[in-house]
Enzyme design. Structure first.
Site, PDB file in Angstrom:
ATOM      1  CD  GLU A  55      -1.421  -2.255   2.170  1.00  0.00           C
ATOM      2  OE1 GLU A  55      -0.252  -2.691   2.011  1.00  0.00           O
ATOM      3  OE2 GLU A  55      -2.208  -2.737   2.999  1.00  0.00           O
ATOM      4  CB  CYS A  83      -0.778  -3.351   8.919  1.00  0.00           C
ATOM      5  SG  CYS A  83       0.296  -2.079   8.189  1.00  0.00           S
TER       6      CYS A  83
END
Length: 151
Positions: A55, A83
């Site tokens: 990401e 996360c």
């Protein structure tokens, strides 16, 4: 095949690139106006950097492409539930929507038990969709760790 499946397949291609580099196979694409503007996959081992999650790599590329830290009207597709670090980068960059494939019971923070975007300190709340091509993403991750245990 719908748009979400189409773009998640592109994220899965990125995850397979990570797998081939002996990285945890997570892939990501960022879409604006129905076009992929950035791609990324895990590069933590290659770069010796704890923050080079798929990401983050994709967000940095999208920032450069759009010449802005704001990724307004963008959708991020990722093969594994983000996360805390990645979820933070997502809301700080103002991404409109997050679509993920597989849940992450150990590190994911966008689920029914705990959704980081429901916390008071969050000033931007992307829409979340999940389980798009879940089985494909889970199989890739399971195979990666199965191979790691053999070594």
């Amino acid at each position: 095949m719908n748009q979400d499946e189409k773009f998640m397949k592109a994220a899965l291609i990125e995850a397979k690139k990570a797998f081939e580099k002996d990285e945890v196979p997570v892939g990501c694409v960022i879409v604006k106006d129905d076009k992929i503007i950035a791609r990324g996959h895990n590069l933590r081992e290659r770069t010796s950097s704890a923050i080079k999650h798929a990401e983050i790599v994709a967000i940095e590329k999208a920032n450069r492409k759009l010449k802005s830290w704001r990724l307004i009207d963008c959708t991020l597709y990722v093969t594994l539930e983000p996360c805390p670090m990645c979820a933070g980068a997502i809301f700080l960059s103002r991404i409109m929507r997050v679509v993920y494939a597989a849940p992450d019971s150990k590190g994911g923070v966008l689920n029914d038990e705990f959704n980081m975007y429901e916390q008071k300190f969050v000033n931007h709340r992307p829409m979340i969709d999940r389980d798009i091509l879940k089985e494909e993403a889970e199989t890739l991750i399971k195979n990666y760790f199965k191979n790691k245990r053999k070594v």
